[in-house]
Design a protein around this motif. Structure first.
Motif, PDB file in Angstrom:
ATOM      1  N   SER A  99       0.859  -1.057   0.290  1.00 51.83           N
ATOM      2  CA  SER A  99       0.023  -0.189   0.188  1.00 51.83           C
ATOM      3  C   SER A  99       0.588   1.280  -0.062  1.00 51.83           C
ATOM      4  CB  SER A  99      -0.709   0.104   1.561  1.00 51.83           C
ATOM      5  OG  SER A  99      -0.059  -0.148   2.836  1.00 51.83           O
ATOM      6  N   GLY A 100       1.915   0.732  -0.181  1.00 48.89           N
ATOM      7  CA  GLY A 100       3.391   2.365  -0.434  1.00 48.89           C
ATOM      8  C   GLY A 100       3.570   2.523   1.062  1.00 48.89           C
ATOM      9  N   GLY A 101       4.872   1.686   0.523  1.00 44.47           N
ATOM     10  CA  GLY A 101       5.775   2.578   1.554  1.00 44.47           C
ATOM     11  C   GLY A 101       6.069   1.239   2.565  1.00 44.47           C
ATOM     12  N   GLY A 102       6.097   0.408   2.321  1.00 46.87           N
ATOM     13  CA  GLY A 102       6.737  -1.268   3.177  1.00 46.87           C
ATOM     14  C   GLY A 102       5.290  -2.208   3.225  1.00 46.87           C
ATOM     15  N   ALA A 103       5.958  -3.298   3.330  1.00 44.82           N
ATOM     16  CA  ALA A 103       4.827  -3.790   3.513  1.00 44.82           C
ATOM     17  C   ALA A 103       4.084  -4.474   4.640  1.00 44.82           C
ATOM     18  CB  ALA A 103       5.320  -5.504   3.102  1.00 44.82           C
TER      19      ALA A 103
ATOM     20  N   ASN B  30      13.529  -2.247   5.928  1.00 49.59           N
ATOM     21  CA  ASN B  30      13.735  -0.523   6.655  1.00 49.59           C
ATOM     22  C   ASN B  30      12.464  -1.411   7.458  1.00 49.59           C
ATOM     23  OD1 ASN B  30      15.579   0.941   5.873  1.00 49.59           O
ATOM     24  ND2 ASN B  30      13.892   1.065   3.695  1.00 49.59           N
ATOM     25  N   THR B  31      11.662  -2.796   6.706  1.00 50.13           N
ATOM     26  CA  THR B  31      10.365  -2.599   7.863  1.00 50.13           C
ATOM     27  C   THR B  31      10.419  -3.234   8.576  1.00 50.13           C
ATOM     28  OG1 THR B  31       9.083  -2.321   5.735  1.00 50.13           O
ATOM     29  CG2 THR B  31       8.626  -3.750   7.935  1.00 50.13           C
ATOM     30  N   LEU B  32       9.856  -3.925  10.027  1.00 49.63           N
ATOM     31  CA  LEU B  32      10.303  -4.623  11.495  1.00 49.63           C
ATOM     32  C   LEU B  32       8.822  -4.894  11.615  1.00 49.63           C
ATOM     33  CD1 LEU B  32      13.099  -4.747  13.798  1.00 49.63           C
ATOM     34  CD2 LEU B  32      10.926  -4.464  14.656  1.00 49.63           C
ATOM     35  N   TYR B  33       8.743  -6.628  12.330  1.00 48.08           N
ATOM     36  CA  TYR B  33       7.620  -6.885  12.777  1.00 48.08           C
ATOM     37  C   TYR B  33       7.683  -7.004  14.353  1.00 48.08           C
ATOM     38  CZ  TYR B  33       6.435  -6.060   7.799  1.00 48.08           C
ATOM     39  OH  TYR B  33       6.344  -6.105   6.519  1.00 48.08           O
ATOM     40  N   TRP B  34       6.397  -7.000  15.086  1.00 45.82           N
ATOM     41  CA  TRP B  34       6.655  -7.666  16.404  1.00 45.82           C
ATOM     42  C   TRP B  34       5.329  -8.852  16.583  1.00 45.82           C
ATOM     43  CZ3 TRP B  34      10.408  -9.338  20.127  1.00 45.82           C
ATOM     44  CH2 TRP B  34      11.558  -8.078  20.065  1.00 45.82           C
ATOM     45  N   TYR B  35       5.366 -10.158  16.439  1.00 46.95           N
ATOM     46  CA  TYR B  35       3.960 -10.427  16.636  1.00 46.95           C
ATOM     47  C   TYR B  35       4.684 -11.081  17.648  1.00 46.95           C
ATOM     48  CZ  TYR B  35       3.857 -10.744  10.956  1.00 46.95           C
ATOM     49  OH  TYR B  35       3.688  -9.936   9.523  1.00 46.95           O
ATOM     50  N   LEU B  36       2.870 -12.026  18.356  1.00 40.97           N
ATOM     51  CA  LEU B  36       2.984 -13.180  19.574  1.00 40.97           C
ATOM     52  C   LEU B  36       2.371 -14.297  19.112  1.00 40.97           C
ATOM     53  CD1 LEU B  36       1.711 -13.640  22.649  1.00 40.97           C
ATOM     54  CD2 LEU B  36      -0.343 -12.156  22.063  1.00 40.97           C
ATOM     55  N   GLU B  52      12.239   3.570  11.604  1.00 37.04           N
ATOM     56  CA  GLU B  52      11.740   4.325  13.155  1.00 37.04           C
ATOM     57  C   GLU B  52      10.493   4.485  13.379  1.00 37.04           C
ATOM     58  OE1 GLU B  52      14.396   6.020  11.426  1.00 37.04           O
ATOM     59  OE2 GLU B  52      13.370   8.485  12.059  1.00 37.04           O
ATOM     60  N   GLU B  53       9.553   5.053  12.599  1.00 36.58           N
ATOM     61  CA  GLU B  53       7.709   4.648  12.811  1.00 36.58           C
ATOM     62  C   GLU B  53       7.447   3.819  12.887  1.00 36.58           C
ATOM     63  OE1 GLU B  53       6.064   7.297  10.379  1.00 36.58           O
ATOM     64  OE2 GLU B  53       4.590   7.354  11.018  1.00 36.58           O
ATOM     65  N   ARG B  69      12.036   1.214  18.270  1.00 37.85           N
ATOM     66  CA  ARG B  69      12.850   1.384  17.024  1.00 37.85           C
ATOM     67  C   ARG B  69      13.808   2.258  17.211  1.00 37.85           C
ATOM     68  NH1 ARG B  69      12.768  -0.918  11.347  1.00 37.85           N
ATOM     69  NH2 ARG B  69      14.207  -2.204  10.494  1.00 37.85           N
ATOM     70  N   LEU B  70      15.186   2.691  17.758  1.00 37.07           N
ATOM     71  CA  LEU B  70      15.361   3.857  17.816  1.00 37.07           C
ATOM     72  C   LEU B  70      16.576   3.576  16.863  1.00 37.07           C
ATOM     73  CD1 LEU B  70      16.425   3.699  21.037  1.00 37.07           C
ATOM     74  CD2 LEU B  70      14.951   5.306  20.680  1.00 37.07           C
ATOM     75  N   LYS B  71      16.889   4.576  15.955  1.00 34.34           N
ATOM     76  CA  LYS B  71      17.498   4.785  13.994  1.00 34.34           C
ATOM     77  C   LYS B  71      16.867   4.038  13.646  1.00 34.34           C
ATOM     78  CE  LYS B  71      21.390   6.096  17.527  1.00 34.34           C
ATOM     79  NZ  LYS B  71      22.913   6.220  17.895  1.00 34.34           N
TER      80      LYS B  71
END
Lengths: 118, 110
Positions: A99-103, B30-36, B52-53, B69-71
């Motif tokens: 959707s833009g800006g990552g998965a 660039n993309t990071l996820y946390w799952y339970l 970092e957002e 998620r600093l930096k």
């Protein structure tokens, strides 16, 4: 919200035989991705196979293939020539297209425990 | 290439205590996820970061869970205070094109 259903909590197959794991999903989107992941006792999710919804051809990776039925919202995994190392939890997962800006994150089913009988 | 690294691998704590989990994603993801992942269930997304957002934290129980998620690299997930029902596996994943998962942290709250 999208949902993924795996109706087989456990499946058992003889070594060298073929087994099919079932998955159905619900979405109002027309373009999306579907995945099968394997999770051994080490807990790390390992990608088995991936299917883009806009592709009519079923994905294949060596002994692993899928039967993707878009109209029926069905996505089954076939494992041919089952090996002892295939024993694990198998999860079906869904994701919208970018959707833009990552998965986006993945939506998983509850999993199927696959047992391989020697 | 190193995979997604999580620590600790196991953690046992008493209820009402704080706990933190650490994740180091694949370099450049660039993309990071946390799952339970509860026992016998599939993973459920808690939070997604773009750099970092936090762009999707709708499933994160914000009364006791927090993440940072600093930096835009490593990330930490914290629970304070932990409850018995928090016993589960906490998985981290990172993404560039495909997803790569870590081996998770198994938390037991007693």
């Amino acid at each position: 919200a999208q949902t993924v259903t795996q109706s087989q909590p456990e499946m058992s197959v003889q070594e060298a035989e073929t087994v099919t794991l079932s998955c159905t999903y619900d979405t109002s989107e027309s373009d999306y991705y579907l995945f099968w992941y394997k999770q051994p006792p080490s807990r790390q999710m390992i990608l088995v196979i991936r299917q883009e919804a806009y592709k009519q051809q079923n994905a294949t990776e060596n002994r692993f293939s899928v039967n993707f039925q878009k109209a029926a919202k069905s996505f089954s995994l076939k494992i041919s020539d089952s090996q002892l190392g295939d024993a694990a939890m198998y999860f079906c997962a869904y994701r919208d297209t970018y959707s833009g800006g990552g998965a986006d994150g993945l939506t998983f089913g509850k999993g199927t425990h696959l047992i391989i009988q020697p | 290439e190193a995979g997604v690294v999580q620590s600790p691998r196991y953690k046992i704590i008493e209820k009402k205590q704080p706990v933190a989990f650490w994740c180091n994603p694949i370099s450049g993801h660039n993309t990071l996820y946390w799952y339970l992942q509860n026992l016998g269930q599939g993973p459920e997304l808690l939070i997604r970061y773009e750099n970092e957002e936090a762009v999707d934290d709708s499933q994160l129980p914000k009364d006791r869970f927090s993440a940072e998620r600093l930096k835009g690299v490593d990330s930490t997930l914290k629970i304070q205070p932990a409850e018995l029902g928090d016993s589960a596996v906490y998985l981290c994943a990172s993404s560039w094109v495909g997803y790569t998962f870590g081996s998770g942290t198994r938390l037991t709250v007693v």
